[in-house]
Design an enzyme around this catalytic site. Structure first.
Site, PDB file in Angstrom:
ATOM      1  N   ASN A   9      37.415  33.646  32.876  1.00 24.18           N
ATOM      2  CA  ASN A   9      38.824  33.273  32.695  1.00 24.18           C
ATOM      3  C   ASN A   9      38.837  31.989  31.881  1.00 24.18           C
ATOM      4  O   ASN A   9      38.589  30.914  32.410  1.00 24.18           O
ATOM      5  CB  ASN A   9      39.478  33.064  34.072  1.00 24.18           C
ATOM      6  N   TRP A  10      39.152  32.145  30.601  1.00 27.73           N
ATOM      7  CA  TRP A  10      39.097  30.969  29.713  1.00 27.73           C
ATOM      8  C   TRP A  10      40.331  30.084  29.822  1.00 27.73           C
ATOM      9  O   TRP A  10      40.373  28.999  29.209  1.00 27.73           O
ATOM     10  CB  TRP A  10      38.908  31.419  28.257  1.00 27.73           C
ATOM     11  N   LYS A  11      41.353  30.538  30.530  1.00 23.89           N
ATOM     12  CA  LYS A  11      42.589  29.746  30.688  1.00 23.89           C
ATOM     13  C   LYS A  11      43.096  29.307  29.299  1.00 23.89           C
ATOM     14  O   LYS A  11      42.927  30.047  28.332  1.00 23.89           O
ATOM     15  CB  LYS A  11      42.356  28.566  31.633  1.00 23.89           C
ATOM     16  N   HIS A  94      47.149  34.997  39.076  1.00 22.46           N
ATOM     17  CA  HIS A  94      46.250  33.841  39.210  1.00 22.46           C
ATOM     18  C   HIS A  94      47.011  32.693  39.876  1.00 22.46           C
ATOM     19  O   HIS A  94      48.212  32.524  39.650  1.00 22.46           O
ATOM     20  CB  HIS A  94      45.727  33.412  37.827  1.00 22.46           C
ATOM     21  N   GLU A  96      47.226  29.651  39.257  1.00 19.49           N
ATOM     22  CA  GLU A  96      47.943  28.747  38.331  1.00 19.49           C
ATOM     23  C   GLU A  96      49.256  29.381  37.875  1.00 19.49           C
ATOM     24  O   GLU A  96      50.250  28.675  37.658  1.00 19.49           O
ATOM     25  CB  GLU A  96      47.032  28.399  37.135  1.00 19.49           C
ATOM     26  N   GLU A 164      40.204  33.943  45.319  1.00 21.99           N
ATOM     27  CA  GLU A 164      40.001  32.598  44.784  1.00 21.99           C
ATOM     28  C   GLU A 164      40.710  31.588  45.680  1.00 21.99           C
ATOM     29  O   GLU A 164      41.928  31.396  45.548  1.00 21.99           O
ATOM     30  CB  GLU A 164      40.569  32.505  43.362  1.00 21.99           C
ATOM     31  N   GLY A 170      38.491  24.954  40.097  1.00 30.29           N
ATOM     32  CA  GLY A 170      38.397  23.801  39.204  1.00 30.29           C
ATOM     33  C   GLY A 170      38.124  22.484  39.912  1.00 30.29           C
ATOM     34  O   GLY A 170      38.263  21.423  39.326  1.00 30.29           O
ATOM     35  N   SER A 210      34.925  27.556  41.290  1.00 28.22           N
ATOM     36  CA  SER A 210      33.759  26.704  41.076  1.00 28.22           C
ATOM     37  C   SER A 210      32.424  27.447  41.115  1.00 28.22           C
ATOM     38  O   SER A 210      31.418  26.898  41.577  1.00 28.22           O
ATOM     39  CB  SER A 210      33.763  25.537  42.080  1.00 28.22           C
ATOM     40  N   GLY A 231      35.888  30.277  35.809  1.00 30.04           N
ATOM     41  CA  GLY A 231      36.661  29.455  34.887  1.00 30.04           C
ATOM     42  C   GLY A 231      35.742  28.540  34.101  1.00 30.04           C
ATOM     43  O   GLY A 231      35.135  28.925  33.104  1.00 30.04           O
ATOM     44  N   GLY A 232      35.611  27.294  34.571  1.00 33.37           N
ATOM     45  CA  GLY A 232      34.864  26.263  33.845  1.00 33.37           C
ATOM     46  C   GLY A 232      33.492  26.694  33.346  1.00 33.37           C
ATOM     47  O   GLY A 232      33.152  26.466  32.179  1.00 33.37           O
TER      48      GLY A 232
END
Ligand code: PGA
Length: 253
Positions: A9-11, A94, A96, A164, A170, A210, A231-232
């Protein structure tokens, strides 16, 4: 469909040029991977990712979709257009989107329906807040999210779920393998009740929050963790590849 999804997930990261550079590095080594790798780029990079991954086993999809196909909905994107562009899947719900863009469980249910009708695989994200876990309300929260999103879902269509925990996204605070496994088991049992045992068993359950090369082995070794939503650590081809290689070992196809 494979169960062992390793999804990025590159956001709101990676322009088309950056996405291209990532894929040139990633695809050079991805052929040996057995798990299902999936990329969720931001919208303007989707065309680049579609072109670069054409003819490979890598899936891609958008990070959101609207539930109407067309009309006066300025700024929105539809499942049918995504499908035409070559997407296989779409991320829905998601945390966010829920917290920053006020998406409700009702919106999410409609998005799942429209994605499924367009022939996309919805990846439904669910998870509890830290305060809900601390007050023992995790299962209650997940049950509401699952029931509201999945009522009326056609079980002949594929579905993927990502657990999640919001407090782990994150933050570098990963769920312990025990917490993640127990929660995944609860989700599997709930799917069995909402649908049937066979659908529950076939539905890939991904863990997200994470995930890094350093913790993927222990998480991936849990019986009810089928794959990851990252993500990250998915922003660098090297660490995304490492996690996919670990998943190949812990969850062979
Ligand atoms: P993270 O994000 O890996 O950076 O915690 C996961 C996600 O939001 O899907």
């Amino acid at each position: 469909m494979k169960k062992n999804w390793c999804a990025a997930n590159w956001k709101l990261n990676k322009s088309p040029n950056e996405a291209k550079a990532f894929l040139q590095e990633f695809l050079a080594q991805a052929k040996k991977l057995k798990c299902q790798t999936v990329i969720y780029p931001q919208n303007f990079s989707c065309t680049t990712v579609a072109e670069q991954t054409q003819g490979t086993d890598v899936f891609w999809g958008a990070q959101n979709c609207y539930y109407e196909d067309s009309g006066a909905f300025t700024g929105e994107n539809s499942s049918t257009i995504l499908k035409e562009m070559g997407a296989t899947t779409v991320l829905i719900g998601h945390s966010e989107r829920r917290s920053l863009f006020s998406e409700t469980d009702e919106d999410i249910a409609k998005k799942i329906k429209s994605a499924t009708q367009a022939g996309l695989v919805p990846l439904l994200c669910i998870g509890e807040l830290e305060s809900e876990r601390e007050s023992g309300k995790t299962e209650e929260k997940l049950l509401i999210q699952l029931e509201k999103a999945l009522t009326g879902f056609d079980t002949s269509r594929p579905l993927v779920i990502a657990y999640e925990p919001v407090w782990a996204i994150g933050t570098g605070k990963v769920a312990t393998p025990e917490i993640a496994e127990n929660t995944h088991l609860y989700i599997r049992e709930t799917l069995s009740e909402i649908f049937n045992p066979e659908t529950a068993e076939q539905t890939p359950l991904l863990y997200g929050g994470s995930v890094k090369p350093e913790n993927a082995e222990e998480l991936g070794s849990q019986p009810n963790i089928d794959g990851f939503l990252i993500g990250g650590a998915s922003l660098a081809a090297e660490s995304f590849l490492k996690i996919a290689e670990i998943l190949d070992r812990t969850n062979p196809s």
